[in-house]
Motif scaffolding. Structure first.
Motif, PDB file in Angstrom:
ATOM      1  N   THR A   1       0.804  -1.223   0.000  1.00  0.00           N
ATOM      2  CA  THR A   1       0.000   0.000   0.000  1.00  0.00           C
ATOM      3  C   THR A   1       0.836   1.271   0.000  1.00  0.00           C
ATOM      4  O   THR A   1       0.332   2.348  -0.339  1.00  0.00           O
ATOM      5  CB  THR A   1      -0.919   0.042   1.235  1.00  0.00           C
ATOM      6  N   GLY A   2       2.106   1.158   0.405  1.00  0.00           N
ATOM      7  CA  GLY A   2       2.950   2.335   0.525  1.00  0.00           C
ATOM      8  C   GLY A   2       2.611   3.202   1.723  1.00  0.00           C
ATOM      9  O   GLY A   2       3.003   4.375   1.791  1.00  0.00           O
ATOM     10  N   LYS A   3       1.899   2.605   2.696  1.00  0.00           N
ATOM     11  CA  LYS A   3       1.480   3.363   3.881  1.00  0.00           C
ATOM     12  C   LYS A   3       1.912   2.653   5.160  1.00  0.00           C
ATOM     13  O   LYS A   3       1.969   1.419   5.211  1.00  0.00           O
ATOM     14  CB  LYS A   3      -0.033   3.554   3.882  1.00  0.00           C
ATOM     15  N   THR A   4       2.175   3.424   6.193  1.00  0.00           N
ATOM     16  CA  THR A   4       2.553   2.875   7.485  1.00  0.00           C
ATOM     17  C   THR A   4       1.315   2.339   8.205  1.00  0.00           C
ATOM     18  O   THR A   4       0.247   2.969   8.173  1.00  0.00           O
ATOM     19  CB  THR A   4       3.222   3.959   8.361  1.00  0.00           C
ATOM     20  N   ILE A   5       1.467   1.183   8.839  1.00  0.00           N
ATOM     21  CA  ILE A   5       0.364   0.568   9.582  1.00  0.00           C
ATOM     22  C   ILE A   5       0.744   0.520  11.056  1.00  0.00           C
ATOM     23  O   ILE A   5       1.717  -0.142  11.438  1.00  0.00           O
ATOM     24  CB  ILE A   5       0.069  -0.850   9.054  1.00  0.00           C
ATOM     25  N   GLU A   6      -0.040   1.217  11.879  1.00  0.00           N
ATOM     26  CA  GLU A   6       0.288   1.317  13.305  1.00  0.00           C
ATOM     27  C   GLU A   6      -0.820   0.813  14.219  1.00  0.00           C
ATOM     28  O   GLU A   6      -0.586   0.618  15.407  1.00  0.00           O
ATOM     29  CB  GLU A   6       0.623   2.772  13.665  1.00  0.00           C
ATOM     30  N   ASN A   7      -2.019   0.602  13.696  1.00  0.00           N
ATOM     31  CA  ASN A   7      -3.125   0.189  14.542  1.00  0.00           C
ATOM     32  C   ASN A   7      -4.168  -0.576  13.729  1.00  0.00           C
ATOM     33  O   ASN A   7      -3.996  -0.775  12.515  1.00  0.00           O
ATOM     34  CB  ASN A   7      -3.766   1.410  15.214  1.00  0.00           C
TER      35      ASN A   7
END
Length: 266
Positions: A145-151
């Protein structure tokens, strides 16, 4: 007996890749078939190197299976270069197996990168749309996705975003989350949550391979997708919880714990 095919790389230490796939198929009462995409030099401590099998030989292996045996489900693991991805996609379109479960193996448990950067786009454009189920962990979902996953909210968004790329269903695995091991499944319409108990164990080698292979086996055996994911998650949990201490690093799960238990071999 259902016939389930693994298309994946090798693991001479027996805990991941085609070895883990075939053990998992057998543990679920399925007949195991395998096509090798890469010969990997690895053990419980890490990956030392690998050599890709030529596209022609991969195609020939797939033909050899499908021309002789009815295949009920396919699980795809390590596909490290664009040429490998394209030939597998061509063969999936040719033979159209009932279920295709893809574990986008990008990074090994040890941290070794198994998918070259130029293959990432090919995976997304060519192979991902053929998946009935895609099973990325959080680092892999971040790459896709090119996005950070934090939760959990980020996991939900990632599952939907990857589904929009063409996969019919996406299971974002939460094993890398600190507070829990919740997995999130987006089936194209609804989100499903699978809470898990974290096991304090170093026996986690090949967990992703085993989970996706269990899902493929359960789908072949007639389970619904949600039930297949729930059973697969429990299967891996029990495998970790009852693993034997094998190797000096991250050892393998116990693929046959339930069978050993029934046989009185605990």
């Amino acid at each position: 007996m259902k016939h389930v095919l693994s298309i994946a790389g090798t693991d001479p230490s027996g805990g991941a890749g085609a070895a883990a796939d075939c053990k998992t198929f057998c543990a679920h009462g399925c007949f195991a078939l395998n096509v090798i995409t890469a010969v990997v030099s690895q053990n419980t401590q890490g990956v030392r190197g690998y050599m890709d099998v030529t596209p022609d030989l991969i195609a020939d292996q797939i033909d050899a299976v499908f021309e002789d045996i009815d295949v009920d489900a396919v699980k795809i693991g390590m596909v490290s270069v664009p040429e490998t991805i394209r030939v597998i996609a061509d063969k999936l379109r040719q033979y159209q197996p009932r279920f295709v479960v893809i574990d986008p193996v990008m990074v090994a448990t040890s941290g070794h990168r198994l998918l070259v950067p130029e293959a990432e786009q090919t995976l997304k454009e060519v192979l991902l749309p053929l998946a009935d189920v895609l099973t990325p962990n959080i680092p892999e979902a971040e790459v896709l996705t090119g996005k950070t996953i934090e939760n959990l909210s980020d996991m939900e968004d990632a599952a939907k975003a990857i589904s929009a790329m063409g996969a019919r269903a996406v299971l974002v695995k939460g094993g890398h989350r600190v507070e829990d091991a919740t997995d999130i499944l987006f089936d194209g319409q609804e989100l499903h949550y699978f809470k898990g108990k974290r096991v304090d164990s170093t026996s986690t080698h090949g967990t992703g391979c085993s989970l996706s292979s269990a899902i493929a086996s359960d789908l072949a055996n007639g389970m619904s997708l949600a039930d297949a994911v729930a059973e697969a998650k429990q299967y891996v949990y029990e495998g970790i919880a009852h693993a034997e201490p094998i190797g000096k690093g991250h050892g393998p799960i116990h693929h046959f714990y339930e069978l050993y238990k029934k046989a009185g071999l605990q």
